[in-house]
Design a protein around this motif. Sequence first.
Motif, mmCIF file in Angstrom:
data_model
loop_
_atom_site.group_PDB
_atom_site.id
_atom_site.type_symbol
_atom_site.label_atom_id
_atom_site.label_comp_id
_atom_site.label_asym_id
_atom_site.label_seq_id
_atom_site.Cartn_x
_atom_site.Cartn_y
_atom_site.Cartn_z
ATOM 1 N N PHE A 105 -3.423 2.611 2.711
ATOM 2 C CA PHE A 105 -1.956 2.710 2.729
ATOM 3 C C PHE A 105 -1.579 4.092 3.209
ATOM 4 N N GLN A 106 -0.323 4.216 3.610
ATOM 5 C CA GLN A 106 0.206 5.547 3.928
ATOM 6 C C GLN A 106 1.491 5.764 3.132
ATOM 7 N N ILE B 53 2.857 -7.370 5.709
ATOM 8 C CA ILE B 53 3.009 -6.426 6.820
ATOM 9 C C ILE B 53 2.884 -4.988 6.328
ATOM 10 N N ARG C 257 3.669 -1.461 8.147
ATOM 11 C CA ARG C 257 4.170 -0.843 9.368
ATOM 12 C C ARG C 257 3.453 0.467 9.672
ATOM 13 N N CYS C 258 2.868 1.088 8.630
ATOM 14 C CA CYS C 258 2.076 2.298 8.874
ATOM 15 C C CYS C 258 0.764 1.948 9.575
ATOM 16 N N GLY C 259 0.381 0.681 9.543
ATOM 17 C CA GLY C 259 -0.808 0.237 10.271
ATOM 18 C C GLY C 259 -2.122 0.528 9.584
ATOM 19 N N TYR D 220 -4.137 -1.480 8.337
ATOM 20 C CA TYR D 220 -4.841 -2.757 8.219
ATOM 21 C C TYR D 220 -6.362 -2.648 8.124
ATOM 22 N N SER D 221 -6.967 -1.858 9.017
ATOM 23 C CA SER D 221 -8.439 -1.851 9.006
ATOM 24 C C SER D 221 -8.961 -1.252 7.699
ATOM 25 N N ASN D 222 -8.237 -0.300 7.148
ATOM 26 C CA ASN D 222 -8.652 0.275 5.864
ATOM 27 C C ASN D 222 -8.454 -0.720 4.715
ATOM 28 N N ILE D 223 -7.400 -1.524 4.825
ATOM 29 C CA ILE D 223 -7.161 -2.559 3.810
ATOM 30 C C ILE D 223 -8.318 -3.562 3.817
#
Lengths: 210, 712
Positions: free
Chosen positions: A153-154, A189, A191-193, A195-198
């Motif tokens: 997350f950011q 969703i 928006r910080c992007g 995803y790959s870390n999630i």
Amino acid sequence: MSKRRNAPPEGKDLLKGSRRDFLKQSSLLSAAALTPGTLIRAANEQWDEKVADAFEKLPLNLEVNGVKYSVNVEPRVTLLDLLREQLNLTGSKKGCDRGQCGACTVHVNGVRINSCLSLALCNEGKKVTTIEGLAKGDVLHPMQEAFIKHDGFQCGYCTSGQIMSAVALVKEGRTQSPGEISEFMSGNICRCGAYSNIVKAIQEVKNSQS
Amino acid sequence: MKKDKIGDPLSRIDGRLKVTGGAKYSGEYKLPGLTYGVLVSATIPCGTVSSMDIQAAGKAPGVLAVITPFNAPKVPGYQPGAARPVRGLKLFNDDKVYFNGQPIALVVAETFERATYAASLVKATYKAEPFETDFHKNFDKGVIPNEGRYKDYVRGEADAYKKAPVVVEQDYMLPSEMHNPMELHVTTAFWDGDDKVTLYTKSQGVIGSQRSIANAFGLEVANVQINSRFVGGAFGSSLRTWPHEVAAVQAARLVKRPVKLTLTREQMFTLVGYRPLTIQRIGLGATTDGKLMGITHESHSQTAVYEEFTENAVNVSRFLYASPNANTRYKVVPLNVGVPTPMRGPGEATGSFALESALDELSYKLNIDPIELRLKNYTDMDPERNLPWSSKFLKECYQLGAERIGWEKRPTKPGMQRDGDWMVGYGLGCGAFGAYRSKTQVRIKLTPDGSVNIQTATSDIGPGTGTAMTLIAADILGIPAERISFELGNSAFPVAPTQGGSQTVSSVGSAVHDVCIALKQKLNTLAGLPADNTAEIEYATILQRLNLPSLELTQESQSGEEARKYSMYSFSAHFAQVHVHSLTGIVRVKRLVAVVDGGKIVNHKTASSQMIGGAVGGIGMALTEEAIFDDRFGRYVNGNLADYHVPVNADAPDIEAIFIDKPDPIINPIGTKGLGEISLIGVAAAVANAVFNATGKRIRDLPITPDKVLMT
């Protein structure tokens, strides 16, 4: 109907005239647990809508994070708004209010749902788990730990929903490959992007449990 | 003792709050007597509101106020001749409607549901006037912006590219893109008497918000308190104070209770800015061996009729490559639309898509590898400003990126590589963004238990500001990060710049660096040691020995002369590998390698996430994002997250962020240059160029959707 001070100026036909008619019908149809007599009297006597309003709140019993709540809510209140505005559980987030972003994801009876798409009253007697109920005291849930470790997350605003979805995903067994995780996490969703870390965080939890 | 050093991968200091739901965002403060505001939007794109019927809304249950242009209390800063005028739309100040969706009423009620219902009862009649929202139809009405820095730029000869032996001349189109942070824009405001107000508001700069609200209401700046500790993303949409924030403050004064005003997702498509629809023409001329002889870059983008918005769309063509001749032209087209606002990589992201696509086209015309073409036109000084770079490691970026993506596997002719039904291609896109540093003040406080508290009015919209600052302080002070608490997002703290333009670590980080050194020197002096003593000292013991309850210092830090002697930029090279489905035209980015020269990296963990996140934004720009306008009504038709496609998890490939990680020797004491914008700038071109490499189809209108792939 014309005497009513604040009848909706449009949509009369749709509502068959008034909220009061609706009350009469719905209370006769379904609301055995309520106080239909009172509602019908309120309707028949054409009380001011502000008075009627008080009777439009209906009782609701539900359990959130192991705590039993008995509250009165208007039928139009969503589960998300009940949590955030009335129970002060603001961990579940509102990102769209349309079931399009997943930030409001909670578990109801163990199943992940978008709480903005569920009317609070539809959850009578159910067990709700929100992000606030995931940790055991000071001990974080493994998924929470994994999100910190992998920086999943950011800004943090979608994070509650991501984690609630992720916990459910592992239970659902939809974690066989990074591709499957991505597909089944695509209702949340970010928006910080992140995803790959999630995906990495979910893989780690899944692997530690198998 | 554990040492945390600049460069370490430190987990976020606020991570625990964010994974437990404990982080409180601006709409989550339960204030006594809280009320809810809901905006009513105009349904015409241009004209006046001739009358409004608010009777039904006013009498609806729980309604406290219905504010309209006909009854709104005057906002001092909106009035002609105001001492401190407010720019932009002046909500409810008059009956004018400039765009569809402009708020014409604000309903305040006891609950969110009541306010929402009552808002549906507000009726307006309009005197509609002709409107213009069609950008393409109004293209020729473009004007050079009023601000001087947007006048035409010429180096050498204008349009010299036309005389070159090899020429590329093409138009590139970018649709309007929405920031769409996950958190809805929200402001909670309450007054203390008539001259003091407090806001919890989504803001990238609490000091900026404080001044804007003070100006609007004619208040002492110190009497405006802004809190914005957690911000649920922004990407530029919270750089300024928006009219609805002023309206929330106005409403709170009227009802004498706290008002929380939250925009709907649909309202966020019109009221908090966007990256504007832009058409660019690039002209490149080169010698047959690939030396650029001329670059021409023209740009037209939309703006609002009521406020002019500009950005640096064409600037990248002035300095990124060596060319004896370069010229740029920049125009804006005023339309009946909401005003745009900077969105991550503002201008430069738009401009680099066009320039880097055109350069790729040139490479095929010349039959020269795209990396080689860039190396042939590499410049070791800034040709625009005629200054040396403070640092530039773009060559190293090309080299590292090429190795990681496997550039040698790239087919030199397009459409030659397949993987089953999928066509495979590789693409490169570069970016640059100015490295800035603004004046910042930081307060530090050491207590006898050895813990350190640092305060400054900076923000964190997601990059992990507090974590990076903690790492800097831990490194300089030589203490573990756990002993440091860092606080931000409060206008009462020492002044810091708005979080925008990739300048936070450079600005605030320098001030944290400087204040920590000052604290160390002070402690040395107190301990009877030389101020520049570098041997380890036990801070707590010194305070205890001197019986000091605490030691507090405030330091201001800013750049000096060097800023005028050097040209300072971050640089990036993005490499994409895409698969394009031969039957359906679907484009999947399979791998993306982002190599960045952003100076010294403070926290590799969060910096890597920031780069990956920017790349995901760039993939959205390339493949999915487009705000679609219906010019019959002047309204967006996809103003929601189901129809406006931001990338989802399944759209995000394996992304690798690689840092050159060499400190810039000029810009600031740590040598950081900034990452936020550069993470996105260049990505769209990398993807578009990879699509061409895979298919032989050059798609110059973003986003690259399957229909365009099939029809091109």
